[in-house]
Design an enzyme around this catalytic site. Structure first.
Site, PDB file in Angstrom:
ATOM      1  CG  HIS A  56      -4.818  -0.859   3.871  1.00 20.63           C
ATOM      2  ND1 HIS A  56      -5.070  -0.334   2.611  1.00 20.63           N
ATOM      3  CD2 HIS A  56      -4.050   0.056   4.513  1.00 20.63           C
ATOM      4  CE1 HIS A  56      -4.482   0.862   2.507  1.00 20.63           C
ATOM      5  NE2 HIS A  56      -3.845   1.108   3.648  1.00 20.63           N
ATOM      6  CG  ASN A  57      -7.228  -1.475  -0.482  1.00 26.41           C
ATOM      7  OD1 ASN A  57      -6.231  -1.220   0.177  1.00 26.41           O
ATOM      8  ND2 ASN A  57      -7.205  -1.554  -1.800  1.00 26.41           N
ATOM      9  CD  GLU A  99      -7.500   3.062   0.026  1.00 19.99           C
ATOM     10  OE1 GLU A  99      -6.433   2.521   0.350  1.00 19.99           O
ATOM     11  OE2 GLU A  99      -7.903   3.117  -1.152  1.00 19.99           O
ATOM     12  CB  SER A 135      -0.920   0.032   1.220  1.00 20.25           C
ATOM     13  OG  SER A 135      -1.659   1.238   1.211  1.00 20.25           O
ATOM     14  CE  LYS A 160      -2.991  -2.384  -0.329  1.00 24.24           C
ATOM     15  NZ  LYS A 160      -3.941  -2.155  -1.356  1.00 24.24           N
TER      16      LYS A 160
END
Ligand code: 6PG
Length: 478
Positions: free
Chosen positions: A186-187, A190, A128, A183
């Protein structure tokens, strides 16, 4: 071969990652499906370090020191499988393939399993930080075998972002798909962060009556406090930007239809399967989806709504402070939900993910990097078995202090007809978790009535059914 590492797929992310390795003193073999990209990279940046440009797949593999470490930076899905199929026959036991794309973790699990049979370590790795991060220090989330990290970790730790205390923003997340799973979440977070920021903007614009420049200033001020983060910082930049062609605020000339490449959607799909209530992330995905339904929106434009009342200057400033509280409280909730999902994924797939470490490697390099992440790291350091971020004393205290303003902001939004799905979902989650009793008991009664689906009681063990069609006697079930 003599190259420490190889990168195949030299679009911007791949090129920047290769340059990052080279700038840290590693010899980097380069490969791309069409040689032109490799040549272009050499032409523009060949001086930055030691590169070994190669043409064919065989040349590329031969350029690598054993055990070989090669990074694949191509589009997720089909193209990734194609590249693996091309290289796997040329590799041998002990070699490491790193997939740095945004792959779905289930694909990574499948690929890891297949390659393991060949003795090849497949390391699905979340990266990222966008293009800039790839070049200057991303947050790196590698999955795969622990053994692979022994050979890979020292390289990744060099090129990763460093947190304020100097620790590299990378760690071995866990086996097979763990890195890509983290990940993905994480997105999802986000998306939620972006949605909450967007709602704060919308409220400042519509309820407080601020202009984009003023809102940029407000965000700049927020960025000096507990909301200090990359996304708040760039929000101020975007809001302060003027469109050159029209002289109008940039945000007023951009089509208001948000797009997505899919990682946020995957987060929610996976959460549904795992049974994790990530309502804030889901609302963020749906908000993007709704914004894109131009026809539906056009057909609904004449529906009645309230006539908003403009706030005075002083009231507006006070309201802006309340919005900061609402944004912060909602942010605590979306991180609570995201970390719950990581825990659930870890349990489901036996990954044994260290949540504190995940928070620690998100402190630098990635899109959601924020001062706030330090607080999450502290929370898990203090109590590794923390059941939820909301049970951390400091977060509980802060959210408690914010809750009056949080409610006031949502009340104002509802009164003025400004949609705040992220703020509302976060507050609903908070209130639902707090509740002594939820109406879920009634839901159970209904299910038992129409389908004899049975229920449990608060005062006795076992499952029960009421004979709704007759005397309504209760009988033990099953
Ligand atoms: C990152 C970003 C990166 C990318 C996402 C968002 O961590 O560096 O998340 O992976 O920008 O894919 O993309 P969408 O908004 O298009 O889904």
């Amino acid at each position: 071969g003599s190259a420490d590492i190889g990168v195949t797929g030299l679009a911007v992310m791949g090129s920047n990652l290769a340059r990052n390795f080279a700038r840290h003193g590693f010899t980097v073999a380069l490969h791309n499906r069409t040689k032109a990209k490799t040549d272009a990279l050499m032409e523009a940046h060949g001086e930055e370090g030691v590169f070994v440009p190669t043409g064919t797949a065989e040349e590329f593999v031969a350029a690598l020191e054993r055990p070989r470490r090669l990074v694949i930076m191509v589009k997720a899905g089909e193209p990734t499988d194609a590249v693996i199929a091309e290289f796997a026959p040329l590799l041998e036991a002990g070699d490491v393939i790193i997939d740095g794309g945004n792959a779905h973790f289930e694909d990574t699990r499948r690929r890891e399993k297949e390659l393991r049979e060949q003795g090849i370590h497949f390391v699905g790795t979340g990266i990222s930080g966008g293009e800039e991060g790839a070049l200057n220090g991303p947050s790196i989330m590698p999955g795969g075998s622990a053994e692979s990290y022994e050979s890979l970790g020292p390289l990744l730790e060099q090129i990763a972002a460093k947190a304020k205390d100097g620790t590299p923003c990378t760690t071995h997340i866990g086996p097979d798909g763990a890195g890509h799973f983290v990940k993905m979440v994480h997105n999802g977070i986000e998306y939620a962060d972006m949605q909450l920021i967007a709602e704060a903007y919308h409220l400042l614009r519509s309820v407080a009556g601020y202009e984009p420049r003023q809102i940029a200033e407000t965000f700049r001020t927020w960025n000096t406090g507990r909301l200090d983060s990359y996304l708040i910082e760039i929000t101020a930049e975007v809001l302060a930007h003027t469109d050159a062609a029209t002289g109008r605020p940039f945000v007023d000339v951009v089509a208001d239809e948000a797009e997505q490449k899919g990682t946020g959607r995957w987060t929610v799909q996976t959460a549904l399967d795992l049974g994790v209530p990530v309502s804030g992330i889901a609302e963020a995905v749906f908000a993007r989806s709704l914004s894109g339904h131009a026809d539906l929106r056009a057909a609904s434009r004449d529906l009645p709504g309230p006539t908003g009342s403009a706030l005075g200057e002083k009231e507006a400033a006070a309201f802006a402070d309340q919005v900061e509280q609402a944004l912060y409280a909602s942010k605590i909730v979306s991180y609570t939900q995201g970390f719950h999902q990581i825990q659930a994924g870890s349990d489901e797939y036996g990954w044994d993910i260290d949540l504190g470490k995940v928070a620690a490697i998100w402190r630098g390099g990635c899109i959601i990097r924020a001062a706030f992440l330090d607080r999450i790291t502290d929370a898990y350091d203090g109590r590794p078995d923390l059941p939820s971020l909301l049970s951390d004393e400091r977060f509980a205290e802060e959210i408690g202090a914010a809750q009056d303003d949080w409610r006031a902001v949502i009340t104002a939004a509802v009164a003025d007809g400004v949609p705040v799905p992220g703020f509302s979902a976060a507050l609903a989650y908070y209130d639902a978790l707090r509740a002594e009793r939820l109406p879920a008991a009634l839901t159970q009664g209904q299910r038992d009535f129409f389908g004899a689906h049975t229920y449990r009681r608060t005062d006795r063990d076992g499952a029960f059914h009421t004979l709704w069609g007759g005397e309504r006697n209760e009988v033990p079930a099953g």
